[in-house]
Design an enzyme around this catalytic site. Structure first.
Site, PDB file in Angstrom:
ATOM      1  N   LYS A 128       5.118  -1.987 -13.918  1.00  0.00           N
ATOM      2  CA  LYS A 128       4.234  -1.849 -12.751  1.00  0.00           C
ATOM      3  C   LYS A 128       3.047  -0.943 -13.074  1.00  0.00           C
ATOM      4  O   LYS A 128       1.905  -1.256 -12.725  1.00  0.00           O
ATOM      5  CB  LYS A 128       5.004  -1.281 -11.553  1.00  0.00           C
ATOM      6  CG  LYS A 128       4.191  -1.329 -10.253  1.00  0.00           C
ATOM      7  CD  LYS A 128       4.869  -0.596  -9.119  1.00  0.00           C
ATOM      8  CE  LYS A 128       4.566   0.871  -9.152  1.00  0.00           C
ATOM      9  NZ  LYS A 128       4.968   1.612  -7.943  1.00  0.00           N
ATOM     10  N   ASP A 146       4.793  -3.154  -5.758  1.00  0.00           N
ATOM     11  CA  ASP A 146       5.324  -1.913  -5.201  1.00  0.00           C
ATOM     12  C   ASP A 146       6.098  -2.252  -3.931  1.00  0.00           C
ATOM     13  O   ASP A 146       6.351  -3.422  -3.634  1.00  0.00           O
ATOM     14  CB  ASP A 146       4.198  -0.911  -4.931  1.00  0.00           C
ATOM     15  CG  ASP A 146       3.309  -1.320  -3.763  1.00  0.00           C
ATOM     16  OD1 ASP A 146       3.418  -2.480  -3.286  1.00  0.00           O
ATOM     17  OD2 ASP A 146       2.509  -0.491  -3.303  1.00  0.00           O
TER      18      ASP A 146
END
Length: 219
Positions: A128, A146
């Site tokens: 991420k 997220d």
């Protein structure tokens, strides 16, 4: 168990068209003046809010606008920990930031490598984080999943329900219209952060209410 359907391609295209118009200012909200500052800010934002990271780093960046890997090494891990102590998991994050600063200084002359493999080799940097760096700094159509992106993509009906964030990322990359691909995750984050919140989303005021499947939404 009733099977949850996805919205179709035409509806998906319309969702992103509307959200793109709704959030034209959608962008990374982490404070930074250079590539290194963005990297450590993203590392610090894991399981923390951008707001809390900005609050912790703002005094440091005001005092040292060009704060670099070399500056963090000179400051030392303990002193940096004092700066970020208000952020969750601060000791681990301070250790990772100090280690990655040393690696950047030794291997890349203080620069942040803009290649996924090299980024993900750095302490505290996962997929991420690498996605955010590559998106913001290289304008690549990556999808950083997220909590907001995970929630909205399933709530709207863009992807099937799953806890597997890599699967969500892969499905979104297939479904997001190409012209919105670079900003797509910022758009979803803004909509999730400021409108389609986790509890009591503002469905009655939502510009995509007529397209959303409202998976898991209860009022």
């Amino acid at each position: 168990m009733k099977e949850v359907k996805l919205i179709n391609k035409k509806q998906c295209d319309e969702v992103f068209k509307i959200l793109f118009q709704t959030w034209p200012q959608a962008q990374c909200e982490l404070l930074h003046n250079n590539h290194f500052q963005l990297l450590i800010a993203v590392v610090l934002s894991a399981q923390a809010t951008d707001k809390s990271v900005n609050k912790a780093l703002e005094p440091l960046l005001q005092q040292s606008p060009f704060f670099s890997a070399a500056d963090l090494i000179e400051m030392g891990e303990e002193s940096f920990l004092k700066v970020i102590k208000s952020i969750g998991l601060a000791p681990t994050k301070a250790r990772n930031c100090f280690k990655l600063a040393k690696i950047l200084q030794e291997k890349y002359l203080g620069d942040v490598p803009l290649e996924r493999e090299k980024l993900e080799e750095l302490p505290g940097v996962g997929r991420k984080t690498a996605n955010v760096i590559l998106n913001v700094l290289c304008n690549l159509p990556t999808m950083a999943v997220d909590t907001h992106v995970e929630r909205l993509s399933q709530r709207i009906g863009l992807v099937l329900q799953t806890k597997d964030r890599l699967k969500i990322e892969e499905e979104l990359l297939k479904r997001v219209p190409q012209k919105y691909a670079v900003k797509a995750h910022h758009i979803l984050i803004f909509h999730g952060r400021y409108h389609c919140v986790a509890r009591k989303p503002k469905c009655e005021l939502c510009p995509i209410e007529h397209l959303c499947l409202k998976v898991g939404v209860t009022h």
